[in-house]
Scaffold this active site. Sequence first.
Site, PDB file in Angstrom:
ATOM      1  N   TRP A 147       0.850  -1.193   0.000  1.00 22.15           N
ATOM      2  CA  TRP A 147       0.000   0.000   0.000  1.00 22.15           C
ATOM      3  C   TRP A 147       0.883   1.240   0.000  1.00 22.15           C
ATOM      4  CZ3 TRP A 147      -4.647  -1.043  -1.400  1.00 22.15           C
ATOM      5  CH2 TRP A 147      -5.611  -0.043  -1.419  1.00 22.15           C
ATOM      6  N   ASP A 205       0.132  10.912  -0.340  1.00 24.65           N
ATOM      7  CA  ASP A 205      -0.902  11.941  -0.316  1.00 24.65           C
ATOM      8  C   ASP A 205      -2.277  11.339  -0.047  1.00 24.65           C
ATOM      9  OD1 ASP A 205      -1.220  10.618  -2.797  1.00 24.65           O
ATOM     10  OD2 ASP A 205      -2.064  12.408  -3.702  1.00 24.65           O
ATOM     11  N   GLU A 208      -3.331   8.529  -2.106  1.00 24.56           N
ATOM     12  CA  GLU A 208      -2.523   7.319  -1.875  1.00 24.56           C
ATOM     13  C   GLU A 208      -1.647   6.950  -3.060  1.00 24.56           C
ATOM     14  OE1 GLU A 208      -6.069   4.687  -0.651  1.00 24.56           O
ATOM     15  OE2 GLU A 208      -4.849   4.889   1.162  1.00 24.56           O
ATOM     16  N   GLU A 209      -1.240   7.953  -3.816  1.00 23.98           N
ATOM     17  CA  GLU A 209      -0.471   7.657  -5.021  1.00 23.98           C
ATOM     18  C   GLU A 209       0.910   8.307  -5.009  1.00 23.98           C
ATOM     19  OE1 GLU A 209      -4.403   7.454  -7.938  1.00 23.98           O
ATOM     20  OE2 GLU A 209      -3.205   9.282  -7.847  1.00 23.98           O
ATOM     21  N   GLU A 436     -18.527   6.798  -5.188  1.00 28.57           N
ATOM     22  CA  GLU A 436     -17.298   7.597  -5.171  1.00 28.57           C
ATOM     23  C   GLU A 436     -17.242   8.558  -6.357  1.00 28.57           C
ATOM     24  OE1 GLU A 436     -13.395   5.764  -6.333  1.00 28.57           O
ATOM     25  OE2 GLU A 436     -12.911   6.163  -4.234  1.00 28.57           O
TER      26      GLU A 436
END
Length: 626
Positions: A147, A205, A208-209, A436
């Site tokens: 992750w 960030d 999540e990238e 989303e």
Amino acid sequence: MKFRAILTALAAASLHEASAKPFGQRQADLASRIEAENKIALQGVLNNFGPDGSQAPGASAGVLIASPSTDNPNYYYTWTRDAALTLKMVVDEFLHGNGDLQYHIRDYVKAQAIVQTVSNPSGALASGRGLGEPKYYANLTRFNGDWGRPQRDGPALRATALITYSRYLLSTGIDSDGTEANNIWPVIQNDLNFVAQYWNQTGFDLWEEVDGSSFFTTAAQYRALIEGARLGKQLQQDVSAYESQAPNVFCFLQTFWNGKYAVANINVKQSGFSRSGIDANTVLASVATFDPEASCDDTLFQPCSSRALANLKQYIDAFRTIYTINKNISASATGVATGRYVEDVYFNGNPWYLTTLAVAEQLYDAIQQWSTINIITIDETSLAFWQSAYPSAQTGTYTKSGYSDFTNLTDAVLAYADGFVETALKYAPENGALSEQYSREDGTPLSARDLTWSYASFVTMRAARLAATSDYGQVPSWGSPSNPQVSSTCTPSSVKGTYKPAVAAGAPSNAPACTYLVTFNLNATTFYGENIYLFGNSTDLGDWRVSDAVAGGAEYYSDTRPLWTFTVELPAGAELEYKFLRKEPSGEVLYEVENRSLHVSECGSESPGEQAVEVNWNGPVGSQME
Ligand SMILES: *[C@@H]1O[C@H](CO)[C@@H](O)[C@H](O)[C@H]1NC(C)=O
Ligand SMILES: *[C@@H]1O[C@H](CO)[C@@H](O)[C@H](O)[C@H]1NC(C)=O
Ligand SMILES: *[C@@H]1O[C@H](CO)[C@@H](O)[C@H](O)[C@H]1NC(C)=O
Ligand SMILES: *[C@@H]1O[C@H](CO)[C@@H](O)[C@H](O)[C@H]1NC(C)=O
Ligand SMILES: *[C@@H]1O[C@H](CO)[C@@H](O)[C@H](O)[C@H]1NC(C)=O
Ligand SMILES: *[C@@H]1O[C@H](CO)[C@@H](O)[C@H](O)[C@H]1NC(C)=O
Ligand SMILES: *[C@@H]1O[C@H](CO)[C@@H](O)[C@H](O)[C@H]1NC(C)=O
């Protein structure tokens, strides 16, 4: 509620034209549609709240799952960031008189006290590192998969939610002897210590990238340190670390501004990273640090500041042309669908409900601020924004008394903001469920269904709109400095914190208080595509499960030194058995021949201590690539 039918009638064209109904009537229609959706949204959040949420089976008490979706994508986890932002909304609603929400807040406090002690791939509580873990299973156990970790916004946002609640308890006398607030403080303290210690290190960030320094994270950290120091003083706690670091974080926050907008990510570690830096990250930062009593000072990036408005225009305009559903919408004074950032490719890169609603929320927040200070200043920085909302706008200072300009300007901003809410509602399905994303081609809902953060963003948007247009109470001030000074040179800095299980709030007391950061340096010749993992007989080492093994890093690997490194935070004094394994590109797994043993050093004067293990691969070697 037939949102789509009502909205189709209203159409998405300019709010100032093409409508049979007068403007005031349209706003009243929108207000009633917002109220209807708000009920659905708040219930949508509660449905995702353990232990009794209808969509959250198996979630522990106080756990907010991100979405009930378990496949494509699987969001059946609890993210510290999403949950903290949502809990802040729940606290704000509780402050507005929804007393039924208090038991959820109390459950959340306990769940967070517990989860702070759960050691995980980012580390453990003893060093603070474990607090940077982005997500956990809904039963509060660690997630070992690959992750983007660590993520450093979660602890700051959680502190903010709990500080807001604690200050309310203390100010209202509900918690007359301060017991509840004092019991919560150790949870907040761990999070604030984490911020004071690690704000100057990179992390992933909010999307999540990107591994770097995120504007959103830095802004959230600044707020947490300021209001944490304020609450800590009230509780007679030592807040020197927060007071010493807040000016450094504030100085660093200024460095994201490039003259036109705040660049979402700097210090990016990934090679080949190239994005404009225009990103909802920065809009969400302004919203998350909104203080109704703050000035419109640029350095604070408050919703009403010229920089935050200029930034918002850059952000909105970036999406006007890239989405098919925005194509026929004229270039100004109208709401459009917006997403995370234009280079986004996740689910092919679509608008998100929460980012579209954040545009409206920033503007409703700004209206509250202008109305409080009774003044709007349009300068060269913000002029282009103003002209997009109100074409005849000119630079100048406009006061509430005197001319009608002030009212015209705030009315124009209100109408502009409403257009974004209209857009989000237009693309919500008839039952009001918010997923989303919605399709860039035709607005169809996409990706995870019933996203907790989408619902929370609707509720916070609605509260901001009410506060901007009526005497509905504002969110409490967090004590944003009125005239903050930026140091002429920014200082890289850190204060090492101590971290303890928040037992009074419900944490188990047996989390190891003393740990070592054990670095395994393994010599192992590998070929490209072949990876090495470590596993063993404890939870930290994956309990001998290949799927939970610790991934090695090859950043120091060279022909002369085939080095694989692993750093794991382990309890002092532990006796462990472990070995290394290779995963082949084919999926085949090759194990070392013999099990190894490790004695983690006994607790010394420093925690975490550091221990190194130097070893050579001992086992079958992966087949060479043809
Ligand atoms: C927690 O949930 C995960 C994912 O559903 C599951 O694999 C694990 O067994 C659960 N652990 C416990 C202790 O219930
Ligand atoms: C640390 O702080 C210094 C001074 O503000 C800054 O130049 C540097 O980029 C920061 N690094 C990170 C990773 O935050
Ligand atoms: C844009 O307008 C044109 C002309 O009215 C129409 O043919 C087209 O379908 C519209 N496109 C979208 C995405 O609404
Ligand atoms: C404010 O708006 C009203 C109504 O559109 C208009 O008549 C008036 O001229 C405007 N005032 C200024 C100062 O622009
Ligand atoms: C792991 O193995 C060692 C050596 O056999 C043993 O002393 C220790 O208790 C084991 N640890 C766990 C957590 O099972
Ligand atoms: C040695 O390692 C294997 C995993 O490869 C594990 O299943 C086994 O229990 C270990 N042996 C002992 C004696 O602990
Ligand atoms: C690993 O390799 C390096 C460089 O070849 C060597 O100096 C070191 O001693 C080796 N480690 C072990 C445990 O043999």
